[in-house]
Design a protein around this motif. Structure first.
Motif, short mmCIF file in Angstrom:
data_model
loop_
_atom_site.label_atom_id
_atom_site.label_comp_id
_atom_site.label_asym_id
_atom_site.label_seq_id
_atom_site.Cartn_x
_atom_site.Cartn_y
_atom_site.Cartn_z
N ALA A 122 44.85 47.77 34.11
CA ALA A 122 45.32 47.30 35.22
C ALA A 122 44.97 45.41 36.32
O ALA A 122 45.26 45.72 37.16
CB ALA A 122 43.31 47.92 36.53
N GLY A 123 45.08 44.77 34.95
CA GLY A 123 44.66 43.75 35.77
C GLY A 123 45.38 43.31 36.50
O GLY A 123 44.93 42.80 37.56
N LYS A 124 46.53 43.29 35.64
CA LYS A 124 47.36 42.21 36.02
C LYS A 124 47.63 42.96 37.72
O LYS A 124 48.19 42.14 38.82
CB LYS A 124 49.13 42.40 35.81
CG LYS A 124 48.81 41.27 34.49
CD LYS A 124 49.77 41.18 33.66
CE LYS A 124 50.17 40.64 32.00
NZ LYS A 124 50.84 41.34 31.37
N ASN A 125 48.10 44.23 37.59
CA ASN A 125 48.14 44.76 38.72
C ASN A 125 46.98 44.27 39.45
O ASN A 125 47.65 44.47 41.74
CB ASN A 125 48.89 46.63 38.70
CG ASN A 125 49.83 46.59 38.29
OD1 ASN A 125 51.32 45.72 38.18
ND2 ASN A 125 50.30 47.92 37.57
N VAL A 126 46.01 45.31 39.84
CA VAL A 126 44.51 44.88 40.95
C VAL A 126 44.76 43.50 41.11
O VAL A 126 44.58 43.25 42.27
CB VAL A 126 43.77 45.60 40.57
CG1 VAL A 126 42.14 45.09 40.70
CG2 VAL A 126 43.40 46.90 39.86
N LYS A 127 44.35 42.47 40.39
CA LYS A 127 44.40 40.74 40.18
C LYS A 127 45.49 40.56 42.08
O LYS A 127 45.19 39.93 42.53
CB LYS A 127 44.52 40.15 39.21
CG LYS A 127 43.47 39.02 39.24
CD LYS A 127 43.43 38.32 38.38
CE LYS A 127 42.18 37.52 38.46
NZ LYS A 127 42.05 36.52 36.50
N LYS A 128 46.49 40.73 41.67
CA LYS A 128 47.68 40.25 42.20
C LYS A 128 47.84 41.61 43.42
O LYS A 128 48.42 40.67 44.32
CB LYS A 128 48.68 40.79 41.51
CG LYS A 128 50.01 39.90 41.83
CD LYS A 128 51.53 39.75 41.20
CE LYS A 128 52.76 38.96 41.60
NZ LYS A 128 54.15 39.00 41.01
N TYR A 129 47.77 42.70 43.16
CA TYR A 129 47.74 43.54 44.73
C TYR A 129 47.25 44.39 45.07
O TYR A 129 47.04 44.90 45.79
CB TYR A 129 49.25 44.83 44.36
CG TYR A 129 50.21 44.44 43.65
CD1 TYR A 129 51.07 43.17 44.58
CD2 TYR A 129 51.13 44.13 42.20
CE1 TYR A 129 52.40 42.83 43.63
CE2 TYR A 129 51.88 43.86 41.75
CZ TYR A 129 52.56 42.74 42.66
OH TYR A 129 53.94 42.49 41.90
N GLY A 130 45.76 44.12 44.76
CA GLY A 130 44.22 44.45 44.78
C GLY A 130 44.33 46.45 45.23
O GLY A 130 44.79 46.60 43.87
#
Length: 168
Positions: A99-107
């Motif tokens: 989930a890292g990239k998505n959560v970091k970028k798009y919250g």
């Protein structure tokens, strides 16, 4: 005698239905399938399709507060033990990687989409861990997980109902 057989038959059918609902809900809170398994299990065991959706969805939503309590209270205590800590770090890295990239970028939206995709490794367990690791506000993380779970359940439900001929 005939009335006793009818009552026994009706009671056994209700007992089986209760057990099937319970098993479907347990699958829905299980990290081994969540509602992705609970919904098909319920429908394939002749539980009303709408009841299957509602009960499995709500059971899956229950995972967030349970996991939050675990992460806040139990996890901190268990981190003292080496084997637990090693396993927790492994699970945390997997959740962050998924989930890292998505959560970091798009919250919020990134977490919601991550939970929404009904494939293994996504879902409310990984979503709760990811929200926790990225320090997301608890209410926003809960809402993102709940909306994601709803649409994930909807995808699984429609697919299961259509493949079993349930809308006829």
């Amino acid at each position: 005698v005939a009335a006793t057989k009818i009552i026994t038959f009706a009671a056994s059918n209700h007992h089986k239905m209760f057990l099937d609902i319970l098993i479907a809900m347990l699958w829905s809170i299980s990290p081994f399938g969540e509602a992705k398994l609970g919904i098909p299990y319920a429908i394939l065991n002749d539980i009303n399709i709408y009841l299957a959706f509602v009960l499995c969805f709500f059971a899956n939503v229950l995972v967030f507060p349970l996991m939050s309590f675990f992460l806040d209270v139990v996890n901190r205590y268990l981190m003292k033990w080496y084997n637990y800590k090693k396993a927790a770090i492994f699970v945390g890295r997997r959740a962050k990687a998924g989930a890292g990239k998505n959560v970091k970028k798009y919250g919020f939206w990134g977490l919601m989409i991550f939970v929404l995709v009904p494939i293994p490794g996504t879902g409310v367990y990984a979503g709760t861990i990811a929200g926790y690791l990225f320090g997301m506000d608890r209410k926003k993380a809960f809402l993102a997980n709940t909306i994601g779970i709803f649409f994930s359940c909807l995808i699984v439900w429609v697919t299961t109902v259509l493949t079993t001929g349930g809308f006829n």
